[in-house]
Design an enzyme around this catalytic site. Structure first.
Site: not given
Ligand code: FNR
Ligand code: LAC
Length: 353
Positions: A132, A160, A252
């Site tokens: 990020y 995104d 996401h």
């Molecule tokens: C995320 N995701 C996420 N993506 C990212 O690029 N940076 C981040 O810091 C985070 N943080 C994050 C926290 C939590 C609690 C969740 C659940 C998700 C999104 C993650 O990389 C991913 O795209 C999704 O979690 C995929 O979907 P599923 O497997 O949870 O269904």
């Molecule tokens: C989230 C951010 C940190 O999905 O990506 O919570």
């Protein structure tokens, strides 16, 4: 807890709910607005059907693959997720140990609870670094050079998050993460005082993301650049134009724009748009081995999981994450044998009904 008696990764969700602070659980579990996309990511997989080929003389299968330069034993990586100490004190380091055991690729988040160097120390498998942008660009420059020095194989720019999604469930379960959960990679300045995780991220990330960031990154680092969060053929074409080395089709985990389609339902249009020029991966809703086969049939070279391993981590630390990977690996091997393919490269569109 007898982890050997858990046979589906979904089962870890309730164990995590019981183990976690309710506010932290709501942050992990939740999606945006009505959580339509969150549910749809899983429901969509349930609509696909596979066409098994029989009498193929198979006794074993190879689940190995490559993601850019990284060799993996499993085409199921660990998606970047923030602040793993909310789940378990061993956080990202526990995830790294489990991922290493299964030869799976881990993407470490900018907002990790351990520093990227500490995670690299704990890891034996390949690592990529999720980026990020920081409103203070010098922090971003520092992170990228540290990731390169620590041996991370790619920068995964999350595209995104113009701003964190409208996360109703998180707002209703408002909680202030304790300072010891991080983020650990940089000092959070006083200007970024927050009360929720989303607010923290919004304050630090700043705004005004545009395609020029990809070019800026390209100047800054020799590492491959992976764009995470592409959902349309149009943006896939722009990603190619701007020199992305790979894409992750992702909404996401339903946490950004609610009413986005399921990621699996737009994989086809993205794969078609890139015409084999770069690798395409997918995340969102992967919960079983056959999901991986469906994604592979539609052109994803690999998939990533988010919540499933967070639930494993919350329930039982590194052992819980390992059990999640173990179940998915066992299901994938079983699925390949019964689909009639000896390697992932053999899975094609012909395998979809
Ligand atoms: C995320 N995701 C996420 N993506 C990212 O690029 N940076 C981040 O810091 C985070 N943080 C994050 C926290 C939590 C609690 C969740 C659940 C998700 C999104 C993650 O990389 C991913 O795209 C999704 O979690 C995929 O979907 P599923 O497997 O949870 O269904
Ligand atoms: C989230 C951010 C940190 O999905 O990506 O919570």
């Amino acid at each position: 807890m007898d982890l050997e008696q858990i046979f589906a990764v979904d089962e870890f969700e309730e164990l995590a709910r019981a183990a976690m602070d309710p506010g932290a659980f709501a942050y992990y579990y939740g999606g945006a607005e009505q959580e339509i996309t969150l549910r749809e990511n899983i429901a969509a997989f349930d609509r696909y059907r596979l066409r098994p080929r029989v009498l193929r003389g198979l006794s074993e299968v190879d689940t190995g693959s490559t993601l850019l330069d990284a060799e993996v034993s499993l085409p199921i990586g660990l998606a970047p997720t923030a602040l793993h100490k909310l789940a378990h004190p061993d956080g990202e380091c526990a995830v790294a140990r489990a991922a290493g055991k299964y030869g799976a690729l881990q993407i470490v988040a900018t907002y990790s609870s351990y520093t990227l160097e500490e995670v690299a120390e704990a890891a034996s498998g390949p690592l990529w670094f999720q980026l990020y942008m920081n409103a203070d660009r010098s922090i971003t420059e520092d992170l990228i050079s540290r990731a390169g020095e620590a041996g991370y194989g790619a920068i995964v720019l999350t595209v995104d998050l113009a701003t964190p999604g409208y996360r109703t469930r998180e707002y209703r379960n408002w909680f202030v993460p304790p300072p010891e959960v991080g983020p650990a990679n940089f000092t959070v300045g006083e200007g970024a005082i927050h009360s929720s995780v989303s607010e923290l991220v919004a304050n630090l990330t700043g705004d005004g993301y545009s395609w020029s960031i990809v070019e800026w990154l390209r100047e800054l680092t020799e590492l491959p650049i992976v764009l995470k969060g592409i959902m349309t053929a149009e943006d896939a074409a722009l990603a190619l134009e701007h020199g992305a080395d790979a894409l992750i089709v992702s909404n996401h985990g339903g946490r950004q724009l609610d009413r986005s389609p399921a990621s699996i339902d737009v994989l086809g249009e993205v794969v078609e748009a890139v015409e084999g020029q770069i690798e395409v991966y997918l995340d969102g809703g992967i919960r079983r081995g056959t999901d991986v086969l469906i994604a592979r049939a539609l052109g994803a070279r690999a998939v990533f999981i988010g919540r499933p391993y967070l639930w494993g981590l919350a329930a039982a630390g590194a052992d819980g994450v390992a059990r999640v990977l173990d179940i998915l690996q066992t299901q994938l091997v079983n699925g390949m044998l019964n689909l009639g393919v000896a390697s992932l490269d053999e899975v094609t569109r012909e395998h979809l009904a």
